[in-house]
Design an enzyme around this catalytic site. Structure first.
Site: not given
Ligand code: MSP
Length: 503
Positions: A18, A21, A126, A129, A144, A147, A298, A301
């Site tokens: 997304h 990333h 539990c 769970c 719990c 349950h 942020k 989903k």
């Molecule tokens: N897999 C772990 C990271 C392991 S690194 C050894 C993880 N993955 S993640 O896919 O959830 O997110 C990774 C990184 O993507 C976040 O730490 C951040 O740097 C970036 N981002 C995810 N969503 C973001 C935004 N909405 N805005 C900016 N960066 C974001 O955490």
């Protein structure tokens, strides 16, 4: 030649990439490209994080084996980065063999150092769970909440990493390496976590199967963060049997980690402690970014606000999107993504400023200079603005502030447009006066092409060629090639289609 290893976080392969990333990866790409212009030997690494409970759960829900599931999702990341013109030198997947052997070696080294120990995880459990609960998570009478069953006291063997032993070593290390976490307030946040006291963390699970087995006790698989962090070293050869790979690791490590503010604890506390335990140097530096928010939240989903970067490329082009991401937000702070902002940036900075400058220059050179670009003057009134752009861009990229670097670069574009408006070469008869103005404008554009190329590489290469220049811009070097006076003159300038039609 100085080496620059730059990494992005590796992304969970629970869904397709997304905007968040893409944001982090584009910033990494621009930084990597800038460092290549500086003449450094750059290794830019990204990849995918494929083990752990979360991935296992997604695979279960999709009715697939975890391996099948990750094999479908991981390529979506590689493809997205290709479309976004990301110049990564490697792409690591944590399910690759080279990673697994490196993780095993790292675990073994920490274990041999005495920093991983078997302990008993004690808690109220539990069974329905399959979950441990603390007292405040239970109803009175140890029931719990879900349950309404009485929980059982349970003990499970886990391996723990003795993080608690590293408080002083980490504080000493950071003391000896001031400013290694940028921006500084994020460094203070990390130090606060360390000073606040460190708790040992469990590095193994017996209930989970989707992971890398501990080399000395295969009933346990490694905790997903221990596994994931190791990618930064396994990708460059750590743990390999091949001496050439091991030498590669020695050549490249330590490096710079680009991370989001959500993963500071793992990267700035756990990771250097793990490395110190294994007798490996901690990273050179950490660059911590904020989040790109959508409607103040942020992306996730569950909030239903996920923006697909590939849809935006269809609307605005790869460089339109890359430019927006880099120019619009101050790295380190949160930024808010809006579609209006994206279009606004595109129209003002790309269509009106850069696109318009190129089209004016090419038109006038075509009409008044027989299509041949004149040489610039050494004492051009634009030379100062060009020097300021070079200095500002250099400072901005060095300070991990792409928005500042681009603003400085666009300063030269604005100055050149103003210079043309002042001199109105389109109203002047062909001759030395027009040639002088146009030579200066061409030289300014040439310098802009180099300075803006980390952000909008394809655009700059196209402009470069329309100015009659040849060869890849990636072979240009800063500062030498970006100093005033290098446009040779006499080259054929082509007008071409508008680069950025207004939206
Ligand atoms: N897999 C772990 C990271 C392991 S690194 C050894 C993880 N993955 S993640 O896919 O959830 O997110 C990774 C990184 O993507 C976040 O730490 C951040 O740097 C970036 N981002 C995810 N969503 C973001 C935004 N909405 N805005 C900016 N960066 C974001 O955490």
């Amino acid at each position: 030649m100085s080496r620059y290893l730059l990494t992005t976080p590796i992304y969970y392969v629970t869904a397709k990439p997304h905007l968040g990333h893409a944001y982090t990866t584009i910033i990494g790409d621009a930084l990597a490209r800038w460092h290549r212009l500086l003449g450094e030997d750059v290794h830019f690494l990204t990849g995918t994080d494929e083990h752990g409970q979360k991935v296992q759960d997604y695979a279960d829900a999709a009715g697939k084996s975890p391996q099948e599931f990750v094999d479908e999702i991981a390529p979506l990341y590689a493809e997205a980065w290709k479309k976004l013109n990301i110049s990564n030198d490697d792409f690591i997947r944590t399910t690759e063999q080279r990673h697994k052997i490196g993780v095993a070696e790292l675990l073994q080294r920490c274990y041999d150092a005495g920093d991983i120990e078997l302990d008993v995880y004690k808690g109220k459990y539990c069974v329905a769970c399959e979950e441990y609960y603390t007292d405040d998570e239970l109803d009175p009478g140890d029931l719990c909440k879900i349950h309404k069953l009485k929980v059982e006291y349970y003990e499970e063997e886990n391996y723990f990493f003795r993080l608690s032993r590293f408080q002083q070593r980490l504080l000493d290390w950071y003391d000896a390496h001031p400013g290694s976490i940028q921006p500084e307030f994020r460094g203070n946040e990390a130090l606060g976590l360390i000073r606040g006291g460190l708790r040992d963390f469990s590095v193994s699970r017996t209930s989970l199967k989707w992971g890398i087995p501990l080399p000395w006790d295969s009933k346990h698989v490694a905790y997903v963060w221990f596994d994931a962090l190791a990618n930064y070293i396994t990708a460059i050869g750590f743990g390999s049997d091949d001496p050439a790979q091991r030498a590669r690791f020695d050549d490249w490590w330590p490096g710079t980690h680009l991370i989001g503010k959500d993963i500071i604890r793992h990267h700035c506390v756990y990771w250097p402690a793990m490395l110190l335990s294994a007798g490996i140097e901690p990273p050179t530096s950490w660059a911590v970014g904020g989040w790109l928010l959508v409607g103040g939240e942020k992306m996730s989903k569950t909030s239903g606000n996920v923006v697909n970067p590939l849809d935006l490329i269809d609307d605005i082009g790869v460089d339109g999107f890359r430019y927006y991401v880099l120019a619009e937000t101050a790295f380190g702070q949160d930024g808010d993504f809006t579609y209006e902002g994206l279009i606004g940036r595109y129209n003002s900075d790309l269509a009106n400023n850069l696109g318009n400058l190129l089209s004016r220059v090419a038109t006038v050179v075509g009409k008044k200079c027989d299509g041949l670009g004149p040489a610039p003057r050494a004492d051009s009134p634009l030379a100062e603005a060009a020097g300021a752009a070079l200095a500002g861009a250099t400072e901005g990229w060095a300070a991990l502030q792409p928005s500042k670097a681009l603003d400085a670069t666009w300063g030269l574009i604005r100055a050149t447009n103003a210079y043309l408006e002042q001199n109105e070469p389109w109203k002047t008869e062909p001759g030395p006066a027009v040639d002088a103005v146009m030579g200066d404008a061409l030289e300014a554009l040439r310098i802009v092409c180099i300075l803006a190329s980390p952000a909008v590489p394809d655009t700059c290469q196209t402009i470069w060629e329309r100015l009659g220049l040849t060869g890849p811009i990636t072979e240009q070097r800063v500062p030498t090639d970006a100093t005033w006076g290098r446009y040779p003159g006499g080259l054929t300038v082509t007008k071409g289609d508008p680069l950025f039609p207004r939206r």
